[in-house]
Enzyme design. Structure first.
Site, PDB file in Angstrom:
ATOM      1  N   GLU A 464       0.815  -1.218   0.000  1.00  0.00           N
ATOM      2  CA  GLU A 464       0.000   0.000   0.000  1.00  0.00           C
ATOM      3  C   GLU A 464       0.850   1.270   0.000  1.00  0.00           C
ATOM      4  O   GLU A 464       0.705   2.149   0.846  1.00  0.00           O
ATOM      5  CB  GLU A 464      -0.971  -0.023   1.188  1.00  0.00           C
ATOM      6  N   GLU A 531      -4.640 -10.101   0.106  1.00  0.00           N
ATOM      7  CA  GLU A 531      -5.449  -9.992   1.326  1.00  0.00           C
ATOM      8  C   GLU A 531      -6.892 -10.278   0.939  1.00  0.00           C
ATOM      9  O   GLU A 531      -7.395  -9.725  -0.044  1.00  0.00           O
ATOM     10  CB  GLU A 531      -5.341  -8.600   1.962  1.00  0.00           C
TER      11      GLU A 531
END
Length: 1011
Positions: A464, A531
């Site tokens: 991220e 994820e």
């Protein structure tokens, strides 16, 4: 430059991204043995300590003068300052910990609040360290530190999760030495460490001083190469020597490869080399028919190198483990050792509720064993390199690893959901050359330390951190250095300018339909969910919609559940009781609160009920029934089913009647269909419900489990329960009074109040069962997912309907033993609920709930609840034996009979919420120690819960410690409860099929029997 100027200068490094280390040694492999005699001393233990609000408050002159009076306390190493009474831990997710507190922009750091700790201790070098070079190694310090030895400044280092080493030969003495370390919480590197975790600071990993001989193997790189047939392996061994010799000399280098399993030398080479200082030596060794490494067959080899001088004296030694395995992309699909690989994985923060990130080797090993026992085959090191022992244990036990660079800058590019443009000036690292050296240094540190571990299949360029040219350069650097692994980076989804950064299409929390859309539209890369299945609180519903994809699309290659354990810290509450507390309960502001609790395990690493479901969905051998036949499928890539024992059992009404064991040898990725081994003649005459169960167990002990440990199972209802003829039953005697209606049965009684229409008493031989009346119930304590997806708002009036019901009327038929009550519910528009009681002389009351004109199309649940006296704490049920199950989390259901106590049914999620539900229930018994009790049963399976608290008590509790002392057993009986969802926890809805809908279950009936 005078001393004061020099001191000010080094503090300015904190805000200069181009200064991320000073005088640190280059990173190297984590091979065993530093010198010929493994000369290492540990500096773990108690250090002197002083805590400051910021580094400007530290008098560096006192450090240089070794002023002992500056130290006011002590601290343990390894460990975090904040868990030892110095400052407070802080949990934030995306936002930076200083957001709104101080006005700073990258690369600035807070000045008023930048907690700083000064550590000091003394050490004496052993006699055998004399005449050798001396180094000090810090395995992990958060987030940066300055180092002094005997008052002399040595160096500086950022990057919390990779080692820092310094040569201190010139500064140490043969006598006592003092080390001093100043650890600062925030530096420019903190902009690169915005991971979703608790923010700590301190020396949280091991510290060692070690001695280096004149001839020293600084680095080993084992590049293993397999031919296409996988029957010939070549180990290209690159040795880097860091020598300190006065002149050139000749040495003999002996390198061999040992098969770890039987300690057999399978290849060896002797080589004479002339050394002076830095030297590189390459050795090529061939191994015929090597045993290949995989998570299923973690075969390891040991590469050993010994250096001898002219007199044949050993002067240096080093060894490292490695494995032969081949990872490749073919036709846009990942293959390991020739087989398509599927990751059945989990993300794992290096965290434990008792110690934060300062885990011991034993704790790490327990985690890995727990993963293996629950069929997890892969781990993503979210989002930083772990302790080096973690990788050795993954090599040993067999887990595939995505090793992730310590890089996350989430808060610089996503602001409360809004994504900034690629040219945002404060985007880190983006395309800003100011950040490139530090980012690349983090990649190098991880790679050099971890490069020899066969468990690592992919290097991940961080998490991220948007996209940009710098992360792309990192990926290219990895490719240049290592041809045996693939490169992972999810962030290209946000920045397609550099799509080639990642070799796989990696996504977070993509819905199953979004995954299908990618896979059905000319996919250019294999797909991995880095994820998915956000396991926050009571979650992990509908995970099978993801795991089923692995059989539908070759390019779908699995995913990693978020995440392994809750991040919560042991805390003593106001009442003196200890509990695991999430973010926000340490006076930490800003904070993201309960968002720290996303684990399949609780903070103490005991598995939550979610783990049961995942173990089933991840099982490597599946058993599906087709009538009286079983299809056994071996999903293993490399092992046959002859390592398992198959145990078939036949149950009637939950009671085992027969058992048969058998072996079957099915090749990897193959399946076979066989008849259920217990002959039909043995069970077809039985009248109860007949269930066939086949369990897969380990046939022998292995390093992570004992013989007989269960791996998976399959179950099937062979025969429904034979329905008995409905004989007309004698009704109970009803006595209609002015205020109550008495229900008189064979040897028990009940009482229904005409004032409020509720059944207020059940008695047998003067023993009262009820503390509170039977009430219609349409509410559950909201789950974390309910809050995130808006269910709480949409369903809110069903809480009012459960709490506030207006009694409308009662109808009584004394002859038939029939009572019907009607309630007006606080909904808009108005709904009505009818409860009907058919009362019989044989101590049975049939309770029916009927919902009229439901106000909304969906609701949390539909049923009834009551509070029994606390002594009715002994529980037995026939139904799904999972500790906790829901309509969207019951794939691993196993129908049987289970007994327990009510207190064990409560699941201690960090945020008290709906829990403890059981599906597919045929009957439930709640009784006292003396044997008095109730049996609730139904012709159609229903759902139940038996807990110490009501849904409203759980909803009102700010944390586990705020729950009241239980004084009752709260029984809930439901036609259905809505599922828990969990694709994510911030908007993903529960599957429509798993929501209680109007018209689907407007009416249901159970039998309540008093005994």
């Amino acid at each position: 430059m005078d001393k004061n100027m020099e001191r000010k200068k080094i503090l300015k490094w904190l805000e200069n991204p181009l200064v991320y280390e000073k005088a640190a040694l280059p990173p190297h492999s984590d091979h065993h043995t530093y010198g010929a005699k493994d000369d290492v001393i540990s500096l773990n233990g108690t250090w002197k300590f002083r805590y400051y609000p910021n580094c400007e408050s530290v008098n560096v002159k006192e450090i240089e003068e070794q002023n002992q009076s500056m130290f006011a306390g002590e601290i343990k190493v390894p460990g975090h300052m904040q868990l030892q009474g110095y400052g407070t831990p802080q949990y934030v997710n995306t936002q930076y910990p200083w957001d709104g507190v101080e006005d700073v922009c990258p690369p600035e750091v807070p000045h008023k609040f930048n907690p700083t700790g000064v550590y000091a201790r003394k050490f004496t070098l052993p006699e055998e360290f004399q005449q050798k070079r001396i180094r000090i190694n810090f395995e992990g310090v958060e987030s940066c530190f300055y180092l002094w030895i005997n008052g002399k400044f040595i160096g500086y280092h950022e990057d919390s999760f990779c080692p820092a080493e310094f040569d201190i030969t010139e500064q140490v003495t043969a006598k006592e030495n003092e080390i001093c370390v100043m650890v600062v919480r925030f530096c420019s590197g903190s902009w690169l460490e915005d991971q979703d975790f608790f923010r700590f600071s301190g020396i949280f990993r091991d510290v060692q001083v070690y001695a280096v001989d004149k001839v020293h193997i600084e680095d080993i790189e084992v590049r293993q190469i397999l031919n296409n047939a996988l029957d010939m392996g070549t180990a290209e061994i690159k040795l880097l020597f860091d020598n300190c010799l006065e002149k050139k000399d000749t040495y003999k280098i002996v390198t061999n490869i040992v098969q770890k399993q039987d300690k057999k030398v399978v290849a060896e080479e002797w080589k004479n080399c002339t050394f002076y200082q830095t030297e590189k030596v390459t050795v090529h060794l061939k191994v015929k028919t090597p045993l290949l490494w995989s998570a299923e067959t973690p075969n390891l080899y040991l590469c050993k190198t010994i250096v001898y001088d002219k007199e044949s004296r050993e002067v240096a030694r080093a060894e490292t483990e490695f494995g032969f395995r081949k990872l490749e992309l073919k036709d846009k699909v990942m293959y390991l050792n020739g087989k398509r690989i599927v990751f059945r994985g989990v993300n794992r923060h290096e965290f434990h509720g008792d110690v934060g990130r300062a885990l011991t080797e034993e704790q790490i090993e327990r985690d890995i064993i727990l993963m293996k026992k629950n069929n997890i085959n892969a781990v993503r090191t979210s989002h930083y390199p772990n302790q080096k022992i973690f990788y050795r244990l993954c090599d040993k036990y067999g887990l595939y690893v995505i090793d992730e660079v310590n890089l996350e800058s989430h808060g610089t590019w996503q602001k409360i959901g809004r994504v900034v443009d690629a040219d945002e000036k404060n985007l880190v690292p983006g395309d800003n050359p100011l950040w490139e050296p530090a980012v690349m240094a983090r990649a190098r540190a991880m790679y050099e330390r971890d490069k020899n571990h066969p468990s690592i299949l992919m290097w991940s360029c961080g998490n991220e951190s948007f996209g940009g040219s710098i992360i792309y350069k990192m990926s290219q650097w990895f490719r240049h250095k290592d041809k045996s692994r693939l490169i992972h980076y999810e962030g290209v989804f946000q920045d397609r300018r550099y799509n080639d950064t990642s070799d796989v299409e990696s996504r977070m929390y993509a819905k199953p339909d979004e995954v299908r859309e990618y896979l059905e539209n000319n996919p250019q890369k294999p797909f991995v969910l880095c994820e998915y299945a956000h396991a926050m609180g009571n979650s992990c519903g509908g995970v099978e919609r993801y795991t089923n994809l692995e059989d539908e699309y070759p390019q779908y290659q699995g995913g990693f559940i978020w995440d392994f354990c809750d991040q919560a810290l042991l805390k003593k509450g106001a009442d003196g009781r200890c509990y695991y507390a999430p973010g926000g309960q340490f006076d930490d502001r800003p904070t993201d609160g309960y968002f720290s609790g996303n684990g399949l395990c609780f903070a103490d690493h005991t598995p939550s009920p979610k783990m049961e479901e995942i173990k089933f969905l991840y099982q490597p051998v599946t058993i599906n029934f087709h009538g009286e036949e079983m299809e056994i499928r071996n999903k293993n890539m490399f092992v046959r089913t002859d390592i398992y024992e198959f145990v078939c059992q036949l149950y009637e009404e939950g009671v085992k009647r027969y058992e048969e064991k058998f072996d079957i040898d099915i090749a990897p990725l193959e399946k076979a269909r066989i008849a259920f081994p217990i002959d039909k003649s043995k069970w077809e005459h039985l009248e109860g419900e007949i269930i066939a169960d086949c369990e897969v167990r380990l046939k022998e002990d292995c390093i992570w489990a004992k013989k007989g440990s269960p791996i998976g199972f399959g179950q099937h209802i062979l025969k429904e329960k034979t329905k008995k003829k409905n004989f007309k039953k004698q009704p109970a005697v009803l006595i209609e009074g002015d205020f109550n209606i008495g229900i008189h049965m064979k040897d028990s009684t009940a009482l229904l109040s005409k004032q409020d229409g509720r059944l207020i008493s059940i008695k047998k031989e003067e023993t009262e069962f009820l503390l509170d009346a039977i009430k219609p119930d349409f509410w559950r304590a909201p789950t974390d997912n309910d809050g995130g997806n808006g269910n709480v708002f949409r369903w809110a009036q069903w809480k009012l309907a459960s709490l506030y019901q207006k009694y409308e009327s009662v109808q009584v038929d004394v002859e038939k033993g029939y009572i019907e009550t009607k309630f007006k519910l606080a909904t808009v528009p108005v709904s009505y609920c009818h409860i009907r009681y058919h009362c019989y002389y044989d101590n049975q009351i049939h309770v029916s709930v009927n919902l009229e004109n439901p106000a909304t199309d969906e609701m949390p649940c539909m049923g009834w609840t009551c509070r029994l006296k606390e002594e009715f704490r002994y529980l037995k049920w026939y139904g799904n034996c999972q500790k906790e199950s829901y309509s969207d989390r019951r794939n691993g259901r196993r129908i049987g009979v289970e007994e327990d106590v009510v207190s064990n049914q409560y699941t201690p999620y960090l945020n008290p919420q709906e829990n403890g539900n059981k599906t597919d229930v045929r009957y439930i018994i709640l009784k006292t120690k003396e044997g008095r009790g109730l049996k609730i049963s139904g012709e159609i399976p229903f759902e139940i819960s038996a807990l110490p608290y009501t849904s409203h008590e759980m909803e009102n509790a700010a944390n586990i410690n705020c729950l009241p002392i239980s004084q009752s057993t709260v029984l809930g009986v439901y036609a259905k409860k809505s599922g828990v969802g969990g694709d994510d926890s911030w908007g993903a809805p529960v599957e429509e099929a798993c929501i209680v809908h109007e018209g689907e279950v407007n009416s249901f009936t159970v039998s309540l029997e008093v005994f």
